[in-house]
Scaffold this motif. Structure first.
Motif, PDB file in Angstrom:
ATOM      1  N   ARG A 390       5.838  -8.022 -11.114  1.00  0.00           N
ATOM      2  CA  ARG A 390       4.796  -7.107 -10.918  1.00  0.00           C
ATOM      3  C   ARG A 390       5.521  -6.203  -9.894  1.00  0.00           C
ATOM      4  O   ARG A 390       5.730  -6.561  -8.877  1.00  0.00           O
ATOM      5  N   ILE A 391       5.623  -4.986 -10.202  1.00  0.00           N
ATOM      6  CA  ILE A 391       6.167  -3.713  -9.524  1.00  0.00           C
ATOM      7  C   ILE A 391       5.062  -2.844  -8.866  1.00  0.00           C
ATOM      8  O   ILE A 391       4.220  -2.080  -9.791  1.00  0.00           O
ATOM      9  N   ARG A 427       8.212  -4.805   9.438  1.00  0.00           N
ATOM     10  CA  ARG A 427       6.652  -4.704   9.529  1.00  0.00           C
ATOM     11  C   ARG A 427       5.970  -4.661   8.240  1.00  0.00           C
ATOM     12  O   ARG A 427       5.509  -3.705   7.768  1.00  0.00           O
ATOM     13  N   LEU A 428       6.093  -5.650   7.395  1.00  0.00           N
ATOM     14  CA  LEU A 428       5.733  -5.744   5.860  1.00  0.00           C
ATOM     15  C   LEU A 428       4.223  -5.371   5.880  1.00  0.00           C
ATOM     16  O   LEU A 428       3.492  -6.185   6.767  1.00  0.00           O
ATOM     17  N   GLY A 429       3.812  -4.476   5.346  1.00  0.00           N
ATOM     18  CA  GLY A 429       2.341  -4.421   4.843  1.00  0.00           C
ATOM     19  C   GLY A 429       1.721  -3.328   5.747  1.00  0.00           C
ATOM     20  O   GLY A 429       0.690  -3.037   6.082  1.00  0.00           O
ATOM     21  N   ASP A 430       2.491  -2.679   6.632  1.00  0.00           N
ATOM     22  CA  ASP A 430       1.909  -1.565   7.701  1.00  0.00           C
ATOM     23  C   ASP A 430       1.306  -0.366   6.893  1.00  0.00           C
ATOM     24  O   ASP A 430       1.856  -0.058   6.003  1.00  0.00           O
ATOM     25  N   PRO A 431      -0.056  -0.046   7.007  1.00  0.00           N
ATOM     26  CA  PRO A 431      -0.557   1.117   6.407  1.00  0.00           C
ATOM     27  C   PRO A 431       0.329   2.328   6.194  1.00  0.00           C
ATOM     28  O   PRO A 431      -0.032   3.154   5.231  1.00  0.00           O
ATOM     29  N   ASP A 432       1.026   2.573   7.276  1.00  0.00           N
ATOM     30  CA  ASP A 432       1.719   3.787   7.156  1.00  0.00           C
ATOM     31  C   ASP A 432       2.881   3.697   6.178  1.00  0.00           C
ATOM     32  O   ASP A 432       3.778   4.931   6.041  1.00  0.00           O
ATOM     33  N   ASP A 433       3.246   2.740   5.757  1.00  0.00           N
ATOM     34  CA  ASP A 433       4.481   2.287   4.623  1.00  0.00           C
ATOM     35  C   ASP A 433       4.111   2.386   3.356  1.00  0.00           C
ATOM     36  O   ASP A 433       4.571   1.805   2.576  1.00  0.00           O
ATOM     37  N   GLY A 434       3.037   3.125   2.981  1.00  0.00           N
ATOM     38  CA  GLY A 434       2.406   3.045   1.502  1.00  0.00           C
ATOM     39  C   GLY A 434       3.464   3.180   0.536  1.00  0.00           C
ATOM     40  O   GLY A 434       2.883   2.970  -0.808  1.00  0.00           O
ATOM     41  N   ARG A 435       4.464   4.083   0.649  1.00  0.00           N
ATOM     42  CA  ARG A 435       5.357   4.522  -0.393  1.00  0.00           C
ATOM     43  C   ARG A 435       6.401   3.488  -0.646  1.00  0.00           C
ATOM     44  O   ARG A 435       7.362   3.425  -1.498  1.00  0.00           O
ATOM     45  N   CYS A 436       6.396   2.369   0.219  1.00  0.00           N
ATOM     46  CA  CYS A 436       7.390   1.271  -0.043  1.00  0.00           C
ATOM     47  C   CYS A 436       6.721   0.827  -1.467  1.00  0.00           C
ATOM     48  O   CYS A 436       5.740   0.728  -1.886  1.00  0.00           O
ATOM     49  N   VAL A 437       7.801  -0.227  -2.044  1.00  0.00           N
ATOM     50  CA  VAL A 437       7.453  -0.734  -3.252  1.00  0.00           C
ATOM     51  C   VAL A 437       7.510  -2.419  -3.158  1.00  0.00           C
ATOM     52  O   VAL A 437       8.690  -2.662  -2.436  1.00  0.00           O
ATOM     53  N   MET A 438       6.930  -2.947  -3.635  1.00  0.00           N
ATOM     54  CA  MET A 438       6.611  -4.390  -3.454  1.00  0.00           C
ATOM     55  C   MET A 438       6.979  -5.192  -4.949  1.00  0.00           C
ATOM     56  O   MET A 438       6.285  -4.587  -5.997  1.00  0.00           O
ATOM     57  N   LEU A 439       7.927  -5.824  -4.967  1.00  0.00           N
ATOM     58  CA  LEU A 439       7.941  -6.697  -6.384  1.00  0.00           C
ATOM     59  C   LEU A 439       7.335  -8.040  -5.970  1.00  0.00           C
ATOM     60  O   LEU A 439       7.987  -8.954  -5.026  1.00  0.00           O
ATOM     61  N   GLU A 440       6.495  -8.593  -6.750  1.00  0.00           N
ATOM     62  CA  GLU A 440       5.871 -10.019  -6.735  1.00  0.00           C
ATOM     63  C   GLU A 440       6.136 -10.664  -7.748  1.00  0.00           C
ATOM     64  O   GLU A 440       5.968 -10.265  -9.010  1.00  0.00           O
ATOM     65  N   CYS A 441       6.718 -11.930  -7.613  1.00  0.00           N
ATOM     66  CA  CYS A 441       7.032 -12.844  -8.720  1.00  0.00           C
ATOM     67  C   CYS A 441       6.084 -13.857  -8.596  1.00  0.00           C
ATOM     68  O   CYS A 441       6.108 -14.680  -7.802  1.00  0.00           O
ATOM     69  N   LEU A 487      15.729  -2.503 -14.606  1.00  0.00           N
ATOM     70  CA  LEU A 487      15.403  -2.284 -15.786  1.00  0.00           C
ATOM     71  C   LEU A 487      13.904  -1.412 -15.948  1.00  0.00           C
ATOM     72  O   LEU A 487      13.590  -0.630 -16.847  1.00  0.00           O
ATOM     73  N   ARG A 488      13.189  -1.593 -15.131  1.00  0.00           N
ATOM     74  CA  ARG A 488      11.818  -0.987 -15.004  1.00  0.00           C
ATOM     75  C   ARG A 488      11.674  -0.134 -13.913  1.00  0.00           C
ATOM     76  O   ARG A 488      10.473   0.140 -13.408  1.00  0.00           O
ATOM     77  N   ALA A 489      12.853   0.525 -13.330  1.00  0.00           N
ATOM     78  CA  ALA A 489      12.848   1.290 -12.142  1.00  0.00           C
ATOM     79  C   ALA A 489      11.729   2.667 -12.397  1.00  0.00           C
ATOM     80  O   ALA A 489      11.444   3.202 -11.348  1.00  0.00           O
ATOM     81  N   GLY A 490      11.837   2.920 -13.766  1.00  0.00           N
ATOM     82  CA  GLY A 490      10.993   4.031 -14.168  1.00  0.00           C
ATOM     83  C   GLY A 490       9.595   4.073 -13.600  1.00  0.00           C
ATOM     84  O   GLY A 490       8.889   5.052 -13.649  1.00  0.00           O
ATOM     85  N   GLU A 491       9.035   2.840 -13.696  1.00  0.00           N
ATOM     86  CA  GLU A 491       7.789   2.710 -13.135  1.00  0.00           C
ATOM     87  C   GLU A 491       7.308   3.301 -12.028  1.00  0.00           C
ATOM     88  O   GLU A 491       6.354   3.577 -11.541  1.00  0.00           O
TER      89      GLU A 491
END
Length: 604
Positions: A390-391, A427-441, A487-491
């Motif tokens: 999930r991206i 600092r994973l999960g900091d509210p100021d870093d909302g534009r970061c992208v998370m991949l959860e497997c 493969l799904r970077a367009g998302e």
């Protein structure tokens, strides 16, 4: 002639720019250098005097009776350690070291001059030579005084006092116990043993022989002298250590950096990592560019390219280098790109290629073809096992879900130390870093098994920040997640992805080619050997399978002799070394340093 034309004539330009350096600055620089070489020479002579009995006896003879020797020539390890350490800090132009030398050598020279007016001292040529050398050293100190302008930490005097008291207590106690156990003369009082220990700590010569009630073996004398020399070195380090660089990234600095990244963030894939809050930022005079750095072990360690407009980079680099000189920090840059490295080189820094960054252009990526067969098979195998990815942007993840992901990431971390500095946000999960992208497997049972986090790289790029996985998961899970992202970077609107950094990639690649020279093959063999522990080659292979574009990254440094020190500072910053911190004697305000990730160390 128009004013514009006259401005182009060198003779009519600002004399501060066009004229050659005046004799004054040259003389000051040479005088300052002369003091350093004098101290180096005295350190060598004292060491030679310690190991050479005839030379030591000669020096002791000249220090007795109506003879005297030049400044710091006592034939003892303490004097050798003092001279050597002072040479180091004087080379760094520490103001405190200049004052220390002047307070010691100045009165000593005055005493020598006074002695030469008395009968019994004038007949010895060596006395005149000693007074002359000491006087020249004092004169060089006075002439070069403006060269020594590097400031120290305000807490140094208190720390030096504490270290000196503790070190003297420990070394004195150990020395006294040794003297008590090995004394060949009976009926010596405790006061005699303590006096002997303290005198022997100053010199291994006849100074302590005045305590007739004590006669210890030679190895005891040397051991006591070494202990005292080590204590003295610790005191000197505490006295002259560089400032800590406690001005870390504040809210205003972070806001300004985010503004520069919004305009110029596409230039450097490592730009977003400048927002680490255990770094400090120094801006160009125009405010259009900045260098972010952290002080570790007296090294001002910058990372990546300067942030902002490249035309303003020189101003920011000048300000950073001036700050380093003012505090006697060693300047260094980790992971600079080729364009930034060229500009740093124009400011007097040398470059050394560290390795290459793997960048994948998403439109050019495909799993088709024989070259991608291994990656394609691994991807298909993990997918058939029921794993899904999930991206999402961090800002699209609910707070409770993000907290669970952060908890799992901490549990999956290899070791207790959070590693990373130049290519990690920390600092994973900091509210100021909302534009970061998370991949959860997740696996076939919908259980989270791994995650990847990427920071923004301009408007259409991503740069790898964090890789965590369950150790019991399917083999090849990370490759599966990376392929899914490509493969799904367009998302998430990504067109380019920066993956891991491969150190010495060119050595592995060129060293394996037909016709590689013996030096290159030997270098490759050495790196392959160390890859058993540090995964140097495996990291290169893991990135090469995606057929990336390799972008070189460089280490910038002022002097080759500083490379070992820079290497240690880099290892500390990245979390590979975590030495115990020295006690702090200054009350400081709560800052981002107090909430830095585990393994972050801003002490100098």
């Amino acid at each position: 002639m128009t004013p514009q034309q006259s401005a182009l004539i060198p003779s009519q330009r600002d004399p501060r720019r066009s004229a050659l350096p005046s004799p004054g600055p040259r003389l000051r620089a040479r005088a300052a250098t002369a003091t350093v070489w004098y101290l180096r020479l005295l350190a060598v002579l004292n060491i030679v005097a310690v190991v050479s009995l005839p030379f030591r006896e000669e020096v002791h003879e000249h220090n007795a009776g109506t003879f005297f020797t030049p400044y710091l020539a006592t034939a003892g390890l303490v004097s050798a350690a003092l001279a050597l350490f002072l040479a180091v800090v004087m080379r760094r132009r520490k103001r405190a070291a200049w004052v220390f030398n002047l307070l010691l050598a100045g009165p000593l020279f005055a005493l020598y001059v006074l002695a030469l007016t008395q009968d019994g001292y004038q007949d010895h040529v060596f006395n005149w030579l000693s007074a002359t050398l000491t006087g020249l050293f004092v004169a060089a100190l006075l002439v070069g005084r403006r060269e020594f302008n590097a400031i120290g930490d305000r807490s140094n005097p208190k720390l030096a006092l504490a270290v000196g008291a503790g070190g003297l207590l420990v070394s004195g106690t150990l020395g006294t116990l040794l003297v008590n156990a090995t004394n060949k003369v009976s009926d010596a009082s405790l006061l005699d043993k303590i006096a002997y220990t303290l005198l022997r700590g100053v010199s291994v010569g006849p100074l302590a022989d005045r305590v007739a009630a004590v006669h210890a073996p030679r190895w005891v004398d040397i051991t006591i002298n070494v202990l005292m020399a080590a204590t003295f070195l610790l005191v000197l380090y505490a006295c002259f250590r560089a400032p800590r660089g406690a001005a870390l990234l504040g809210p205003d600095d972070e806001r300004r950096l985010r503004g520069l990244l919004a305009k110029h963030g596409e230039r450097d894939s490592l730009g977003y990592f400048a927002l680490r809050r255990d770094k400090a930022a120094i801006f160009s005079p125009t405010g259009k560019a900045a260098v972010t750095y952290r002080v570790v072990g007296g090294v001002s360690l910058a990372s990546g390219d300067p942030i902002g407009d490249p035309e303003a980079w020189p101003g920011a680099i000048d300000a950073w280098l001036a700050e380093a000189r003012r505090h006697a920090w060693t300047p260094a840059v980790m992971g600079a790109g080729e364009e930034a490295g060229t500009i740093y080189a124009r400011h007097g820094l040398d470059a050394l290629e560290l390795g290459d960054e793997a960048i994948v252009e998403v439109p050019d990526f495909s799993l088709e073809g024989r070259a991608m067969r291994v990656v394609r098979q691994a991807h298909n195998r993990v997918r058939r096992a029921g794993y899904t990815v999930r991206i999402r942007r961090h800002e699209d993840i609910a707070d409770d879900e993000m907290a669970l992901l952060v908890e799992r990431a901490d549990a999956w971390r290899d070791g207790a130390t959070e590693r990373g500095f130049s290519m990690a946000l920390g600092r994973l999960g900091d509210p100021d870093d909302g534009r970061c992208v998370m991949l959860e497997c997740r696996d076939a049972d919908d259980v989270p098994r791994a995650l990847l986090s990427f920071v923004p790289w301009g408007e259409d790029g991503l740069s790898l920040d964090l890789m965590r996985r369950d150790r019991d998961c399917e083999n090849g899970l990370m490759e599966f997640m990376v392929v899914e992202l490509l493969l799904r970077a367009g998302e998430v609107g990504a067109r380019r992805v920066s993956l891991n950094f491969a150190m010495f990639r060119s050595v592995f690649e060129r060293g394996a080619r037909l016709g590689a020279g013996p030096v290159l093959r030997l270098w490759r063999s050495v790196l392959t050997f160390f890859s058993r522990w540090w995964q140097i080659e495996s990291l290169y292979r893991a990135n090469a399978k995606y057929r990336p574009v390799w972008e070189p990254r460089f280490l910038l440094f002022a002097k080759s002799s500083d490379i070992p020190r820079i290497g240690l500072a880099s290892a500390r910053a990245e979390g590979f070394l975590t030495p115990p911190a020295l006690p702090s004697f200054t009350r400081r305000k709560e800052s981002a340093e107090d909430t830095a990730p585990a393994g972050a160390d801003s002490a100098s």
